[in-house]
Design an enzyme around this catalytic site. Structure first.
Site, mmCIF file in Angstrom:
data_model
loop_
_atom_site.group_PDB
_atom_site.id
_atom_site.type_symbol
_atom_site.label_atom_id
_atom_site.label_comp_id
_atom_site.label_asym_id
_atom_site.label_seq_id
_atom_site.Cartn_x
_atom_site.Cartn_y
_atom_site.Cartn_z
ATOM 1 N N ASP A 1 -39.659 45.522 16.821
ATOM 2 C CA ASP A 1 -38.880 45.277 15.602
ATOM 3 C C ASP A 1 -39.759 45.283 14.345
ATOM 4 O O ASP A 1 -39.275 45.008 13.252
ATOM 5 C CB ASP A 1 -38.110 43.957 15.738
ATOM 6 C CG ASP A 1 -36.791 43.967 14.986
ATOM 7 O OD1 ASP A 1 -36.312 45.063 14.636
ATOM 8 O OD2 ASP A 1 -36.245 42.871 14.742
ATOM 9 N N ASP B 1 -38.285 39.770 17.635
ATOM 10 C CA ASP B 1 -36.930 39.354 17.241
ATOM 11 C C ASP B 1 -36.193 38.796 18.452
ATOM 12 O O ASP B 1 -35.567 39.541 19.208
ATOM 13 C CB ASP B 1 -36.172 40.552 16.648
ATOM 14 C CG ASP B 1 -34.756 40.171 16.210
ATOM 15 O OD1 ASP B 1 -34.466 38.955 16.134
ATOM 16 O OD2 ASP B 1 -33.963 41.091 15.930
ATOM 17 N N ARG C 1 -32.340 42.162 7.324
ATOM 18 C CA ARG C 1 -31.861 42.256 5.939
ATOM 19 C C ARG C 1 -32.276 41.045 5.110
ATOM 20 O O ARG C 1 -32.456 41.143 3.899
ATOM 21 C CB ARG C 1 -30.338 42.456 5.940
ATOM 22 C CG ARG C 1 -29.573 41.326 6.582
ATOM 23 C CD ARG C 1 -28.164 41.711 6.993
ATOM 24 N NE ARG C 1 -28.128 42.446 8.266
ATOM 25 C CZ ARG C 1 -27.032 42.930 8.827
ATOM 26 N NH1 ARG C 1 -25.856 42.762 8.241
ATOM 27 N NH2 ARG C 1 -27.086 43.581 9.969
ATOM 28 N N LYS D 1 -30.696 36.366 21.487
ATOM 29 C CA LYS D 1 -30.305 37.604 22.168
ATOM 30 C C LYS D 1 -30.193 37.369 23.670
ATOM 31 O O LYS D 1 -30.752 36.402 24.203
ATOM 32 C CB LYS D 1 -31.365 38.692 21.921
ATOM 33 C CG LYS D 1 -31.361 39.266 20.516
ATOM 34 C CD LYS D 1 -32.369 40.392 20.386
ATOM 35 C CE LYS D 1 -32.402 40.948 18.978
ATOM 36 N NZ LYS D 1 -31.177 41.647 18.579
ATOM 37 N N LYS E 1 -39.772 46.920 7.565
ATOM 38 C CA LYS E 1 -39.387 45.680 8.256
ATOM 39 C C LYS E 1 -40.445 45.324 9.292
ATOM 40 O O LYS E 1 -40.727 46.108 10.194
ATOM 41 C CB LYS E 1 -38.025 45.858 8.937
ATOM 42 C CG LYS E 1 -37.623 44.681 9.840
ATOM 43 C CD LYS E 1 -36.265 44.893 10.513
ATOM 44 C CE LYS E 1 -35.963 43.801 11.541
ATOM 45 N NZ LYS E 1 -34.683 43.997 12.253
HETATM 46 N N1 BES Z 1 -33.696 44.258 15.437
HETATM 47 C C1 BES Z 1 -32.283 44.202 15.620
HETATM 48 C C2 BES Z 1 -31.644 45.585 15.711
HETATM 49 C C3 BES Z 1 -31.886 46.327 16.982
HETATM 50 C C4 BES Z 1 -31.146 46.029 18.129
HETATM 51 C C5 BES Z 1 -32.792 47.349 17.044
HETATM 52 C C6 BES Z 1 -31.362 46.738 19.292
HETATM 53 C C7 BES Z 1 -32.992 48.070 18.203
HETATM 54 C C8 BES Z 1 -32.278 47.751 19.335
HETATM 55 C C9 BES Z 1 -31.631 43.461 14.469
HETATM 56 O O1 BES Z 1 -32.372 42.430 13.922
HETATM 57 C C10 BES Z 1 -30.370 42.871 15.011
HETATM 58 O O2 BES Z 1 -30.469 42.015 15.841
HETATM 59 N N2 BES Z 1 -29.238 43.344 14.519
HETATM 60 C C11 BES Z 1 -27.988 42.880 14.967
HETATM 61 C C12 BES Z 1 -27.108 42.693 13.756
HETATM 62 C C13 BES Z 1 -25.833 41.965 14.042
HETATM 63 C C14 BES Z 1 -26.124 40.520 14.402
HETATM 64 C C15 BES Z 1 -24.957 42.039 12.840
HETATM 65 C C16 BES Z 1 -27.421 43.923 15.914
HETATM 66 O O3 BES Z 1 -27.608 45.124 15.689
HETATM 67 O O4 BES Z 1 -26.820 43.540 16.913
HETATM 68 ZN ZN ZN Z 2 -34.362 42.577 14.097
HETATM 69 MN MN MN Z 3 -32.082 40.643 14.974
#
Ligand code: BES
Ligand code: ZN
Ligand code: MN
Length: 474
Positions: free
Chosen positions: A270, A252, A333, A259, A247
């Site tokens: 990320d 992000d 994803r 966020k 990835k």
């Molecule tokens: N890159 C993030 C996951 C992440 C979050 C990695 C914090 C490390 C620290 C990913 O793209 C993401 O934002 N995932 C969301 C998914 C949710 C919206 C279903 C998450 O984990 O909150």
């Molecule tokens: Zn992400």
């Molecule tokens: Mn994300």
């Protein structure tokens, strides 16, 4: 740094420093050394160190005594001892050092050599403070390890793994205005040039031609063009390749599902999945392993904008399956699914994707194990074993059909989120809908790829695990 085995007795070593390992309650045969240990009240608990000068009957002028605690010495404790040795060597500005051989519980001499070189070399990593002159504290130039073995293969493997980790850490630590999707593509091209690899970079037009609308939807709101990188190392004739997918979200922000502000800078990490598969490629190519390996990196920047994806948008993936984007922050994803479909063209023996995919995996496993999920138990077991050997461990999470049902959508074949429960598993279930045609495993490295707080920085994981997995397939 140069690593080599030596057959010379350590008291005859003429470099500027030699290492003595001391177990708890162990009495040294050299009485001068034993007197100095007693005089200094040396506590031989794991990772304690003491520098001694001009110890009689040693040719070298300095000894670094390293505590290794009680017998038997575990692999983890050996690594701890090596880490404190590395900082003692740095403080003492040592240039050449020799290590005796040592027994580590359940590990052979080759393991000890590999991990020694890896840990010492990796400890010399220095973060690039862009625009600021680097002060180089590394004086260490050569490490000799006592061994009856004739060649340096295990030491060089450890060095190659550390070099791969260094690439991974550099890319991860780089500011996101420098490490963009185009920068990752250039990095892949220079790896190709240095190691004689085949490299192909698809731009947005190329991806559109293949129907990668899911991947493309993520980068729509960014002015950085998205890329799909593939890099192939061929050293095993017509064998089916191992394919690693990383990835590569170079930042992000969450997109329209923006966020929160606190700690958002860490979303530059990320792309650590991408960085780790590129680092693994570097390690494997440097070792010249007899194997075929391909890495695929979908890379984008996830930004909010008037033309960004919106919650409710429906996109058609390369596989033909449609996706309702309920949260633009579940973007990993969306890029991985098209990359996973693309992988079919390589006729892979296995596909392993590596991604900082979910915050939920940090809640489940913390920062110690990466999460692994797989449609093939033998593959999951192989990854566990490689992780245990490399001390870069994984913990398996389930992938039952019941979880997959959480992805139901009223408006498309699936939604891109499954709700609050089991977030790491539903993310993997989403990916599993695109990996039906081959043996596949998914590594969620959101907790292990970087450290936060005062130690903020990329770790280089899971390069040791992935490289060990590849070594085990040769
Ligand atoms: N890159 C993030 C996951 C992440 C979050 C990695 C914090 C490390 C620290 C990913 O793209 C993401 O934002 N995932 C969301 C998914 C949710 C919206 C279903 C998450 O984990 O909150
Ligand atoms: Zn992400
Ligand atoms: Mn994300």
């Amino acid at each position: 740094m140069e690593f080599s085995v030596t057959h010379q007795a350590i008291d005859l070593y003429s470099g500027d420093c030699a290492v003595v390992f001391v177990f708890k309650d162990q009495v040294q045969q050299n009485t001068d050394l034993q007197d100095l240990l007693t005089l200094n009240n040396f506590d031989s608990k794991v990772a304690n160190t003491l520098v001694l000068s001009r110890v009689k009957s040693y040719k070298t002028s300095r000894l670094i005594v390293v505590g290794v605690g009680e017998l038997p010495l575990s692999g983890k404790n050996y690594v701890k001892s090596m880490l404190s040795l590395a900082s003692a060597l740095e403080t003492a500005k040592v240039i050449n050092v020799m290590l005796p051989s040592i027994d580590v519980d359940g590990k052979d001499e080759l393991w000890v050599q590999q991990i020694t070189a890896r840990v010492l070399q990796n400890a010399s990593y220095q973060v690039d403070k862009h625009g600021i002159e680097k002060e180089n504290n590394n004086t260490l130039a050569s490490v000799s390890v006592y061994s009856a073995l004739k060649d340096n293969t295990a030491l060089n493997q450890g060095l190659a793994i550390a070099n791969g980790m260094a690439l991974t850490r550099e890319l991860g630590d780089m500011p996101p205005n420098i490490c963009t999707p185009s920068y990752l593509a250039e990095t892949a091209q220079s790896l190709a040039k240095n190691y004689g690899l085949e490299c192909e970079i698809l731009d947005e037009d190329g991806m559109e031609g293949l129907g990668m609308n899911s991947l493309l939807s993520v980068g729509k709101g960014s002015s950085e063009p998205s890329k799909l990188i593939s890099l192939s190392y061929k050293n095993a004739g017509d064998d089916q390749p191992i394919v690693l997918v990383g990835k590569g979200v170079t930042f992000d922000s969450g997109g329209i599902s923006l966020k929160a502000g606190a700690g958002m800078d860490e979303m530059k990490y990320d792309m650590c999945g991408a960085a780790s598969v590129l680092g693994t490629m570097r390690a494997v190519a440097e070792m010249e392993l007899p194997i075929n390996l391909t890495v695929v990196v979908p890379t984008v920047e996830n930004m909010p904008a008037h033309n960004a994806s919106k919650p409710g948008d429906v996109v058609k993936s390369m596989s033909g399956q449609t996706i309702e984007i309920l949260n633009t922050d579940a973007e990993g994803r969306l890029i991985l699914c098209d990359a996973l479909t693309y992988c079919e063209k390589f006729n892979p023996s296995v596909v392993i994707d590596v991604a900082t995919l979910t915050g939920a995996v940090i809640i489940a496993l913390g920062k110690h194990h990466s999460g692994v999920m797989s449609n093939d138990q033998a593959l999951a077991d192989d990854l566990k074993e490689a992780g245990n050997t490399a001390l870069d461990t994984v913990w398996q999470l389930p992938l039952d059909d019941e979880y997959d049902e959480l992805l139901k959508s009223n408006f498309a074949d699936m939604a891109n989120i499954g709700g609050r429960e089991a977030g790491t598993v539903t993310a993997a279930c989403f990916l599993s809908r695109f990996t039906k045609d081959y043996r596949w495993a998914h590594l969620d490295i959101a907790g292990t790829a970087w450290d936060s707080g005062l130690k903020k920085g990329a770790t280089g994981r899971p390069v040791p695990l992935l490289t060990q997995y590849v070594i085990n397939q040769t």
